[in-house]
Design a protein around this motif. Structure first.
Motif, PDB file in Angstrom:
ATOM      1  N   ASP A   3       0.830  -1.213   0.000  1.00  0.00           N
ATOM      2  CA  ASP A   3       0.000   0.000   0.000  1.00  0.00           C
ATOM      3  C   ASP A   3       0.861   1.260   0.000  1.00  0.00           C
ATOM      4  OD1 ASP A   3      -2.153  -1.592   0.088  1.00  0.00           O
ATOM      5  OD2 ASP A   3      -2.648  -1.240   2.190  1.00  0.00           O
ATOM      6  N   GLU A   4       1.941   1.207   0.784  1.00  0.00           N
ATOM      7  CA  GLU A   4       2.841   2.367   0.832  1.00  0.00           C
ATOM      8  C   GLU A   4       3.493   2.618  -0.522  1.00  0.00           C
ATOM      9  OE1 GLU A   4       5.833   2.063   3.957  1.00  0.00           O
ATOM     10  OE2 GLU A   4       4.209   1.402   5.264  1.00  0.00           O
ATOM     11  N   ILE A   5       3.868   1.533  -1.186  1.00  0.00           N
ATOM     12  CA  ILE A   5       4.519   1.669  -2.506  1.00  0.00           C
ATOM     13  C   ILE A   5       3.521   2.267  -3.504  1.00  0.00           C
ATOM     14  CG2 ILE A   5       5.663   0.416  -4.392  1.00  0.00           C
ATOM     15  CD1 ILE A   5       6.388  -1.726  -2.164  1.00  0.00           C
ATOM     16  N   ARG A   6       2.267   1.795  -3.422  1.00  0.00           N
ATOM     17  CA  ARG A   6       1.233   2.335  -4.313  1.00  0.00           C
ATOM     18  C   ARG A   6       1.011   3.826  -4.048  1.00  0.00           C
ATOM     19  NH1 ARG A   6      -0.649   4.549  -7.377  1.00  0.00           N
ATOM     20  NH2 ARG A   6      -2.494   4.291  -8.689  1.00  0.00           N
ATOM     21  N   ARG A   7       1.009   4.185  -2.748  1.00  0.00           N
ATOM     22  CA  ARG A   7       0.838   5.603  -2.385  1.00  0.00           C
ATOM     23  C   ARG A   7       1.994   6.448  -2.909  1.00  0.00           C
ATOM     24  NH1 ARG A   7      -1.562   4.065   2.292  1.00  0.00           N
ATOM     25  NH2 ARG A   7       0.374   3.939   3.465  1.00  0.00           N
ATOM     26  N   GLU A   8       3.194   5.902  -2.794  1.00  0.00           N
ATOM     27  CA  GLU A   8       4.388   6.602  -3.265  1.00  0.00           C
ATOM     28  C   GLU A   8       4.316   6.858  -4.781  1.00  0.00           C
ATOM     29  OE1 GLU A   8       7.250   7.480  -1.605  1.00  0.00           O
ATOM     30  OE2 GLU A   8       8.468   7.921  -3.388  1.00  0.00           O
ATOM     31  N   LEU A   9       3.760   5.890  -5.518  1.00  0.00           N
ATOM     32  CA  LEU A   9       3.604   6.068  -6.966  1.00  0.00           C
ATOM     33  C   LEU A   9       2.616   7.181  -7.273  1.00  0.00           C
ATOM     34  CD1 LEU A   9       3.452   2.497  -8.526  1.00  0.00           C
ATOM     35  CD2 LEU A   9       4.719   4.416  -9.481  1.00  0.00           C
ATOM     36  N   ASP A  11      -0.179   9.604  -8.500  1.00  0.00           N
ATOM     37  CA  ASP A  11      -0.607   9.837  -9.878  1.00  0.00           C
ATOM     38  C   ASP A  11       0.669  10.036 -10.700  1.00  0.00           C
ATOM     39  OD1 ASP A  11      -2.106  10.408 -12.120  1.00  0.00           O
ATOM     40  OD2 ASP A  11      -2.250  12.537 -11.629  1.00  0.00           O
ATOM     41  N   CYS A  12       1.397   8.947 -10.872  1.00  0.00           N
ATOM     42  CA  CYS A  12       2.790   9.004 -11.336  1.00  0.00           C
ATOM     43  C   CYS A  12       2.952   9.788 -12.642  1.00  0.00           C
ATOM     44  CB  CYS A  12       3.326   7.580 -11.520  1.00  0.00           C
ATOM     45  SG  CYS A  12       5.076   7.549 -11.914  1.00  0.00           S
ATOM     46  N   GLN A  13       3.922  10.678 -12.631  1.00  0.00           N
ATOM     47  CA  GLN A  13       4.256  11.459 -13.842  1.00  0.00           C
ATOM     48  C   GLN A  13       5.745  11.312 -14.131  1.00  0.00           C
ATOM     49  OE1 GLN A  13       1.674  13.780 -15.084  1.00  0.00           O
ATOM     50  NE2 GLN A  13       0.320  12.802 -13.588  1.00  0.00           N
ATOM     51  N   ARG A  14       6.340  10.182 -13.723  1.00  0.00           N
ATOM     52  CA  ARG A  14       7.797  10.055 -13.813  1.00  0.00           C
ATOM     53  C   ARG A  14       8.304   9.765 -15.218  1.00  0.00           C
ATOM     54  NH1 ARG A  14       5.954   8.271  -9.061  1.00  0.00           N
ATOM     55  NH2 ARG A  14       7.047   8.826  -7.135  1.00  0.00           N
ATOM     56  N   CYS A  15       7.417   9.373 -16.130  1.00  0.00           N
ATOM     57  CA  CYS A  15       7.847   9.204 -17.535  1.00  0.00           C
ATOM     58  C   CYS A  15       6.677   9.566 -18.436  1.00  0.00           C
ATOM     59  CB  CYS A  15       8.350   7.774 -17.806  1.00  0.00           C
ATOM     60  SG  CYS A  15       7.053   6.555 -18.101  1.00  0.00           S
ATOM     61  N   ARG A  21      -1.707   6.936 -20.732  1.00  0.00           N
ATOM     62  CA  ARG A  21      -2.375   5.857 -19.982  1.00  0.00           C
ATOM     63  C   ARG A  21      -3.774   6.286 -19.542  1.00  0.00           C
ATOM     64  NH1 ARG A  21       0.715   7.335 -14.800  1.00  0.00           N
ATOM     65  NH2 ARG A  21      -0.788   8.758 -13.876  1.00  0.00           N
ATOM     66  N   LYS A  22      -4.640   5.267 -19.379  1.00  0.00           N
ATOM     67  CA  LYS A  22      -5.938   5.526 -18.750  1.00  0.00           C
ATOM     68  C   LYS A  22      -5.844   5.215 -17.269  1.00  0.00           C
ATOM     69  CE  LYS A  22      -8.968   5.305 -22.700  1.00  0.00           C
ATOM     70  NZ  LYS A  22      -7.929   5.074 -23.735  1.00  0.00           N
ATOM     71  N   ASN A  23      -5.205   4.087 -16.952  1.00  0.00           N
ATOM     72  CA  ASN A  23      -5.022   3.691 -15.554  1.00  0.00           C
ATOM     73  C   ASN A  23      -3.611   3.195 -15.333  1.00  0.00           C
ATOM     74  OD1 ASN A  23      -7.714   3.751 -14.110  1.00  0.00           O
ATOM     75  ND2 ASN A  23      -8.247   2.617 -15.970  1.00  0.00           N
ATOM     76  N   LEU A  24      -3.078   3.500 -14.190  1.00  0.00           N
ATOM     77  CA  LEU A  24      -1.822   2.890 -13.758  1.00  0.00           C
ATOM     78  C   LEU A  24      -2.169   1.471 -13.276  1.00  0.00           C
ATOM     79  CD1 LEU A  24       0.770   4.695 -11.521  1.00  0.00           C
ATOM     80  CD2 LEU A  24       0.107   2.337 -11.060  1.00  0.00           C
ATOM     81  N   VAL A  25      -1.384   0.499 -13.726  1.00  0.00           N
ATOM     82  CA  VAL A  25      -1.656  -0.905 -13.368  1.00  0.00           C
ATOM     83  C   VAL A  25      -0.573  -1.352 -12.382  1.00  0.00           C
ATOM     84  CG1 VAL A  25      -1.976  -3.244 -14.262  1.00  0.00           C
ATOM     85  CG2 VAL A  25      -2.671  -1.268 -15.642  1.00  0.00           C
ATOM     86  N   PHE A  26      -0.900  -1.302 -11.100  1.00  0.00           N
ATOM     87  CA  PHE A  26       0.100  -1.517 -10.059  1.00  0.00           C
ATOM     88  C   PHE A  26       0.478  -2.991  -9.921  1.00  0.00           C
ATOM     89  CE2 PHE A  26       1.075  -2.124  -5.460  1.00  0.00           C
ATOM     90  CZ  PHE A  26       2.268  -1.424  -5.445  1.00  0.00           C
TER      91      PHE A  26
END
Ligand code: URA
Length: 184
Positions: A3-9, A11-15, A21-26
Motif C-alpha cells: 500500500d505504501e509503494i502504491r501511495r508513493e507512486l 498519480d505518477c508522472q515520472r515518464c 495511460r488511462k489507468n496505472l496498473v500496479f
C-alpha cells in the motif's frame, strides 16, 4: 508495505507514459504470495481495467497458474512498467528506469519464494542481463536472494503455441521447488 509503494507512486508522472495511460496498473493478487509473476507492461485491456493480465495473454496466464495448482488470487502478478506503452510498443529504457524501482520495492515487500519472469523484458530487467530469453528461459537464477525462473511471455506463446511445451517444463521446475501438484 505494498500500500505504501502504491501511495508513493501516486498519480505518477515520472515518464511520458503518464500522458497516454488511462489507468496505472500496479499489480494484483496475494501480498504474501510465495510465487510472483512479472510481465512487461499493461496492454489495452489492462490499461482500461487497471488490472494486470486480463486480456488474451492474461487468460493464458490464468490457465498456466491453474495448471500449476494455484488460483490467481494465491499468487501476485505485476509488470516491469505500470503504464501502457502506446500501441503496445516495447517500453523505452527511460520508462523502464523510471518504473523499475517500484517493481523492485514490490518484490522486496512480498519476499516470494519464487519469481517467474515472463518474457525478455522482465527477465533482462530483473537480472540486468541482456542474454536472449531463448537462452535465459528454463535456467534458475537468483534475484536479491529469491529464486527466479525466466520463461516465455504468454503473448509469445499465443503466437508460437509450439513453445508452450518448453514454458510448461519451466513451470514444472517451479512447482517442484514449491512442492505443488498440477491443478486441473
Ligand atoms: N502483457 C504484459 O506483459 N502484462 C500485462 O499486464 C498484460 C499483457
Amino acid at each position: 508495505m505494498l500500500d505504501e509503494i502504491r501511495r508513493e507512486l501516486g498519480d505518477c508522472q515520472r515518464c511520458n507514459l503518464c500522458s497516454t495511460r488511462k489507468n496505472l496498473v500496479f499489480g494484483s493478487g496475494n501480498p504474501r504470495a510465495e510465487l510472483v509473476f512479472v510481465g512487461e507492461g499493461p496492454g489495452e485491456n489492462e490499461d482500461l481495467q487497471g488490472v494486470p493480465f486480463v486480456g488474451a495473454a492474461g487468460d493464458l496466464l490464468t490457465k498456466m497458474i491453474g495448471a500449476m495448482g494455484y488460483r490467481r488470487d494465491d499468487v501476485y502478478i505485476c509488470n516491469v512498467v505500470k503504464c501502457r506503452p502506446p500501441g503496445n510498443r516495447n517500453p523505452e529504457p527511460e520508462e523502464v528506469a523510471a518504473c523499475e524501482p517500484f517493481l523492485r520495492a514490490q518484490l522486496a515487500a512480498i519476499q516470494p519464494k519464487v519469481v517467474v519472469a515472463l518474457g525478455k523484458f522482465a527477465a533482462q530487467t530483473l537480472l540486468r542481463d541482456s542474454t536472449p530469453i531463448t537462452r535465459l528461459r528454463g535456467n534458475w537464477r537468483t534475484y536479491e536472494g529469491i529464486q527466479l525462473m525466466p520463461t516465455f511471455h504468454p503473448a509469445y506463446l499465443l503466437r508460437s503455441p509450439a513453445e508452450k511445451r518448453k514454458a510448461w517444463e519451466d513451470l514444472q521446475a517451479v512447482m517442484k521447488v514449491l512442492g505443488k501438484q498440477p491443478g486441473s
